[in-house]
Write a protein that holds these residues in place. Structure first.
Motif, PDB file in Angstrom:
ATOM      1  N   ARG A  95       0.829  -1.202   0.000  1.00  0.00           N
ATOM      2  CA  ARG A  95       0.000   0.000   0.000  1.00  0.00           C
ATOM      3  C   ARG A  95       0.868   1.259   0.000  1.00  0.00           C
ATOM      4  O   ARG A  95       0.638   2.185  -0.786  1.00  0.00           O
ATOM      5  CB  ARG A  95      -0.910  -0.017   1.229  1.00  0.00           C
ATOM      6  N   GLU A  96       1.888   1.265   0.863  1.00  0.00           N
ATOM      7  CA  GLU A  96       2.760   2.450   0.939  1.00  0.00           C
ATOM      8  C   GLU A  96       3.481   2.692  -0.384  1.00  0.00           C
ATOM      9  O   GLU A  96       3.638   3.832  -0.828  1.00  0.00           O
ATOM     10  CB  GLU A  96       3.785   2.286   2.067  1.00  0.00           C
ATOM     11  N   GLN A  99       0.946   4.220  -2.825  1.00  0.00           N
ATOM     12  CA  GLN A  99       0.599   5.593  -2.448  1.00  0.00           C
ATOM     13  C   GLN A  99       1.735   6.548  -2.787  1.00  0.00           C
ATOM     14  O   GLN A  99       1.514   7.646  -3.288  1.00  0.00           O
ATOM     15  CB  GLN A  99       0.294   5.676  -0.955  1.00  0.00           C
ATOM     16  N   ARG A 103       1.557   9.743  -5.290  1.00  0.00           N
ATOM     17  CA  ARG A 103       1.922  11.102  -4.895  1.00  0.00           C
ATOM     18  C   ARG A 103       2.954  11.682  -5.850  1.00  0.00           C
ATOM     19  O   ARG A 103       2.923  12.860  -6.172  1.00  0.00           O
ATOM     20  CB  ARG A 103       2.478  11.118  -3.461  1.00  0.00           C
ATOM     21  N   ALA A 109      -3.244  13.430  -2.006  1.00  0.00           N
ATOM     22  CA  ALA A 109      -3.028  12.347  -1.041  1.00  0.00           C
ATOM     23  C   ALA A 109      -4.231  11.407  -0.969  1.00  0.00           C
ATOM     24  O   ALA A 109      -4.084  10.183  -0.973  1.00  0.00           O
ATOM     25  CB  ALA A 109      -2.740  12.944   0.336  1.00  0.00           C
ATOM     26  N   LYS A 110      -5.409  11.980  -0.931  1.00  0.00           N
ATOM     27  CA  LYS A 110      -6.619  11.181  -0.793  1.00  0.00           C
ATOM     28  C   LYS A 110      -6.835  10.296  -2.023  1.00  0.00           C
ATOM     29  O   LYS A 110      -7.173   9.112  -1.922  1.00  0.00           O
ATOM     30  CB  LYS A 110      -7.823  12.119  -0.616  1.00  0.00           C
ATOM     31  N   LYS A 113      -4.444   7.421  -2.127  1.00  0.00           N
ATOM     32  CA  LYS A 113      -4.824   6.393  -1.173  1.00  0.00           C
ATOM     33  C   LYS A 113      -5.927   5.498  -1.764  1.00  0.00           C
ATOM     34  O   LYS A 113      -5.837   4.267  -1.721  1.00  0.00           O
ATOM     35  CB  LYS A 113      -5.339   7.092   0.089  1.00  0.00           C
TER      36      LYS A 113
END
Lengths: 333, 281
Positions: A95-96, A99, A103, A109-110, A113
């Motif tokens: 996930r990181e 994301q 970015r 950011a949203k 995600k």
């Protein structure tokens, strides 16, 4: 109008090695081009030039309507790249990783995600989403890498040997993803060493060798040039060889090759499995006993052999050998 | 797979500086997460300076002549500025190894194919290293207080000294970044990032009174950027052993330290970012 990926006369030299010697490509929007060739042929260098990672010495390239040399950063907005190695941070979770890439594609950011969650679901990584990528299997990492390339759903994708080193199950999984991607309208340039893969995924194939495109066309066109399918027969008794040869002549589309010492006969054919069955019946009728029979489809080696007169070899490996190692190898022989 | 072709909301093009800051922070966050998942790296980074404090102060302590005395407690106070400065420079190797590792694993290729600010990968890494360095210095300061180190000046001066130390450490991580981009393997970056630090930190006033060196060596030590920061810290901490040399950096150590560090950042950042843009994995 040039296609979604267009290159003209790309030249790149490393020291005295000419990695690219005038590569021309044109990939229409929404299609897949398979770049087929052995190691060291210039496939990766071509991809690196088109994805702004490497500046060619000469030539022109346009990707997604933008000049690669003049506006590299605009090109980067429209492309996704999935390399030979899974380029993910192994200490970050799946996930990181996604994301972060979102970015860096300048997503909010949203949105980054939400997109990460969506991709993890799609690529069957939801269960492992919050584990460091270090704990992933090779296939999972490759899937994560591909997901990272798809974060902004780029209109143009580059995949450098996406399935090299994967087991058949993961290869199939990746093929499915690629097919769905292309049916959604993405333009894709894919490099591969496997004719089968290019055959399976690509609309068009460009064969590269020594930094040049030496042939292009659909898979069928290339196979036709290569001689297409062949029937290979190994007879039990050497005395039966002339009779078998006569049978094959009736079905073949060219000269029969005979390898006496192996009692093997090979003949180019068209008609696939159905024809093979007929050959077997005919041989049986004439009472010719066979040890082995099969339909052979052209491999990368065959394509190369017919196009270049030499077998596709792993040039990378031999080029990287130190002179000392080479000498040692010679001595060992 | 409808999601593949859906439009994804992307920020409108930002001012290059805004984008650069934003991207650098994304990369800094990534590196900080990494560090938190490899705690042994942080712990080794802490053990080393603590070991130096203990070894130097107890092994060398009694035989070092600082300002005319061989009192071990005087040497201990003298030593700390040197150990602090040496500690912050060791972040160089970490930055170099980290960046070389990213190259090796193909991550730099991924970053370079993204529409992100060019310097952000390196800036983010150096910022994350700065955080780690600050943490290390903080722990080291506590250990130093435990073995008897004291400051004799105002809080403002002490904080100024720590600021100069962190700036020096930050400057050196840019040297590390350039090394990391120039070598083939992470291992080479680690050793390459360390080797040159030994002469830089030892031909200085960090561990001995440089005015007792042979003249040419003293000259090198006096003009060594590393010495300027050490001298500035001793002055700002009010610790003994401030060099009486009349070389400009020794007379104006705070300015010298500032100027040296800023110059190092400017030069090595330019070189490293240029190298990054043409980096080939």
């Amino acid at each position: 109008m040039p296609g979604a990926i267009y290159a003209e006369g790309l030249v790149k030299t490393f020291g005295d090695v000419k990695a690219l010697d005038g590569v021309d490509l044109d990939v229409p929007e929404g299609t897949v081009l398979g770049l087929l060739g052995p190691n060291g042929a210039g496939k990766t260098t071509t991809v690196r030039c088109l994805t702004t990672l490497l500046r060619p010495d000469r030539g022109r390239a346009v990707v997604a309507g933008v000049d690669v040399l003049k506006h590299p950063n605009d090109v980067r907005r429209s492309i996704g790249l999935s390399g030979q190695f899974a380029a993910v941070d192994e200490y970050l979770t799946g996930r990181e990783n996604l994301q972060m890439v979102g970015r860096l594609y300048q997503m909010r950011a949203k949105a980054a995600k939400a997109r990460a969650a969506e991709l993890l679901e799609q690529f069957d990584l939801a269960d492992a989403a919050d584990r460091p990528a270090k704990t992933y299997s090779g296939g999972m990492r490759r899937r994560l890498d591909l997901a990272a390339a798809l974060v902004v759903s780029p209109p143009v994708m580059f995949m450098d040997e996406p399935t090299t080193g994967l087991d058949p199950r993961n290869r199939q999984l990746l093929w499915d993803v690629i097919k769905r991607l292309v049916s959604g309208g993405t333009t894709l340039l894919l490099t591969t060493q496997y004719l089968e893969e290019a055959d399976h995924l690509a609309h068009d194939i460009a064969v590269v060798d020594h930094g040049r495109v030496i042939a292009r066309g659909t898979s069928d066109q290339l196979k036709a040039r290569t001689g297409g399918e062949r029937v290979e027969v190994v007879v039990h008794e050497r005395d039966d060889m002339p009779a078998a040869s006569e049978v094959l002549r009736g079905f073949g589309k060219g000269d029969t090759t005979v390898e006496e010492h192996m009692r093997k006969l090979t003949v180019p054919v068209t008609g696939g499995a159905k024809l093979l069955a007929e050959v077997i019946r005919e041989l049986d009728t004439r009472g010719i006993e066979i040890d082995d029979i099969g339909l052979r489809r052209p491999t990368l080696d065959d394509v190369f052999l017919s196009l270049t007169g030499h077998v596709a070899e792993a040039k990378d490996a031999s080029d990287e050998q130190e002179p000392g190692q080479k000498a040692a190898k010679e001595a060992a022989k | 797979m409808s999601a593949v072709t859906d439009a994804v909301p992307v920020n409108p093009p930002a001012h290059p500086v805004v984008q650069s800051v934003r991207d650098s922070l994304v990369i800094a966050k990534r590196n900080l997460i990494r560090m938190s998942r490899i705690p042994e790296m942080v712990i080794f980074g802490l053990i080393q300076p603590i070991m130096f404090v203990v070894l130097f102060s107890y092994v060398f302590g009694g035989s070092m002549n600082i300002g005319g005395t061989t009192d071990p407690s005087v040497y201990r106070e003298f030593l700390m500025a040197g150990i602090f400065a040496q500690t912050v420079t060791f972040a160089t190797a970490g930055a170099g190894a980290g960046i070389a590792d990213d190259m090796h694993k193909g991550l730099i290729d991924r970053f370079r194919s993204l529409p992100m600010a060019r310097g952000a990968v390196l800036t983010g890494r150096t910022l994350a290293d700065l955080v780690q360095t600050a943490l290390t210095v903080f722990v080291l300061a506590i250990v130093a207080l435990l073995v008897g180190w004291r400051t004799h000046t105002s809080v403002g001066e002490v904080l100024a000294a720590f600021a100069l130390l962190l700036l020096l450490g930050y400057a050196f991580t840019w040297v590390g970044a350039l090394i990391g981009l120039s070598v083939r393997t992470p291992e080479a970056a680690t050793s390459g990032g360390l080797i040159w630090l030994f002469p830089v930190t030892f031909i200085s006033n960090a561990f001995v009174d440089s005015s007792r060196m042979t003249p040419w060596l003293q000259h090198v030590a006096d003009w060594n950027p590393f010495s300027a920061t050490v001298q500035a810290c001793r002055k700002l901490f009010g610790n003994p052993g401030v060099s009486p040399s009349d070389a400009w950096p020794m007379v104006h150590p705070v300015w010298a330290s500032l100027i040296y560090s800023v110059l190092i950042v400017l030069i090595f950042r330019t070189l490293a970012v240029r190298k990054y843009r043409s980096a080939a994995a």
